[in-house]
Motif scaffolding. Sequence first.
Motif, short mmCIF file in Angstrom:
data_model
loop_
_atom_site.label_atom_id
_atom_site.label_comp_id
_atom_site.label_asym_id
_atom_site.label_seq_id
_atom_site.Cartn_x
_atom_site.Cartn_y
_atom_site.Cartn_z
N VAL A 49 0.83 -1.20 0.00
CA VAL A 49 0.00 0.00 0.00
C VAL A 49 0.87 1.25 0.00
N SER A 50 1.91 1.27 0.82
CA SER A 50 2.78 2.45 0.87
C SER A 50 3.48 2.66 -0.46
N PHE A 51 3.95 1.59 -1.08
CA PHE A 51 4.64 1.71 -2.36
C PHE A 51 3.70 2.27 -3.43
N LEU A 52 2.48 1.76 -3.48
CA LEU A 52 1.51 2.25 -4.47
C LEU A 52 1.12 3.70 -4.19
N ALA A 53 0.88 4.01 -2.90
CA ALA A 53 0.47 5.37 -2.55
C ALA A 53 1.55 6.39 -2.89
N VAL A 54 2.79 6.06 -2.54
CA VAL A 54 3.90 6.96 -2.85
C VAL A 54 4.06 7.13 -4.36
N GLY A 55 3.94 6.03 -5.09
CA GLY A 55 4.06 6.10 -6.54
C GLY A 55 2.99 6.98 -7.17
N ILE A 56 1.76 6.83 -6.72
CA ILE A 56 0.66 7.64 -7.26
C ILE A 56 0.87 9.11 -6.93
N LEU A 57 1.27 9.39 -5.69
CA LEU A 57 1.49 10.78 -5.30
C LEU A 57 2.64 11.41 -6.10
N MET A 58 3.67 10.64 -6.38
CA MET A 58 4.78 11.16 -7.18
C MET A 58 4.33 11.49 -8.59
N LEU A 59 3.46 10.65 -9.16
CA LEU A 59 2.92 10.95 -10.49
C LEU A 59 2.10 12.24 -10.47
N VAL A 60 1.30 12.40 -9.42
CA VAL A 60 0.48 13.61 -9.30
C VAL A 60 1.37 14.84 -9.14
N ILE A 61 2.42 14.72 -8.32
CA ILE A 61 3.35 15.84 -8.12
C ILE A 61 3.99 16.23 -9.45
N GLY A 62 4.44 15.24 -10.21
CA GLY A 62 5.07 15.53 -11.49
C GLY A 62 4.13 16.22 -12.46
N TYR A 63 2.84 15.97 -12.31
CA TYR A 63 1.87 16.54 -13.24
C TYR A 63 1.45 17.95 -12.85
N ILE A 64 1.19 18.18 -11.55
CA ILE A 64 0.60 19.46 -11.14
C ILE A 64 1.60 20.39 -10.46
N SER A 65 2.82 19.91 -10.20
CA SER A 65 3.75 20.75 -9.44
C SER A 65 5.13 20.76 -10.07
N PRO A 66 5.29 21.37 -11.24
CA PRO A 66 6.62 21.49 -11.84
C PRO A 66 7.50 22.43 -11.03
N VAL A 67 8.80 22.28 -11.19
CA VAL A 67 9.73 23.11 -10.44
C VAL A 67 9.59 24.57 -10.86
N PRO A 68 9.48 25.49 -9.89
CA PRO A 68 9.40 26.92 -10.24
C PRO A 68 10.69 27.39 -10.91
N PRO A 69 10.62 28.35 -11.81
CA PRO A 69 11.82 28.83 -12.49
C PRO A 69 12.73 29.60 -11.54
N LYS A 70 14.01 29.63 -11.87
CA LYS A 70 14.96 30.41 -11.09
C LYS A 70 14.68 31.89 -11.26
N LYS A 71 14.84 32.63 -10.17
CA LYS A 71 14.62 34.08 -10.24
C LYS A 71 15.91 34.79 -10.61
#
Length: 237
Positions: free
Chosen positions: A215-237
């Motif tokens: 369960v932990s492996f699947l949950a972490v994997g799903i959350l990582m996919l979501v992070i990659g989709y909705i939370s790209p790295v902010p640009p350098k200032k």
Amino acid sequence: MVLVLTRESAWATNWLVNGAGTWEFISYGIVPGIFTLILLMKGEKIRWPVVPYLNEYLEIGLMVLWIYLGLWELVACFQPGNPWPLSYLPILNPLDIAQIFVIMVMIRWVWQIRKSRFFAYILVFTTFIWLTAVLGRAVHFWGDVSYTTHALFDSTLFQASVSILWTLIAFGAMVWATRKDRREVWVVGAWILGIVVVKLFFKDLAGTGTVARIVSFLAVGILMLVIGYISPVPPKK
């Protein structure tokens, strides 16, 4: 004076609850926290001895108490927090409520007096440790696992749960950082995520498979996919 009031309050609390150590320990955080909050909110109205030395009280004096409260907060994270004679509930128990109060007081001082990233980072780290401790206590009381470093480290339930918790914390930090364009916060979240990934492969999946590990492996994997989709790295200032 604060030390005397704290010690007397701890003694009285210990006497009232007939030797329950958690309640006595709580007094060592609550009393200095209340004193700090009073000075922050009403210090300018206390004519003597505060007003003549208001800056010294609020900056130097409260910094000493702030450091003390921070140390108390960290020590509290290693306490099992038995709420006897009350029943245990995560967060809604005396020790967690006291820790929340102390964290809020510490935040108030940083926000009102010492606007410093250094102190803010300490608060973030302290809150992170506290959240992990909340999870550890829940596993201790509900999963019948001893609240010791060794027992929790060897607990499959705790290890699986903490992987999900840390990933959720990283998720929240990275999403917030993307929305607010705070690259440094996003990097911190990415580091937490990296630690979780290393932990998954070298600790969580090192033994035989269990439902908790899967369960932990699947949950972490799903959350990582979501992070990659909705939370790209902010640009350098």
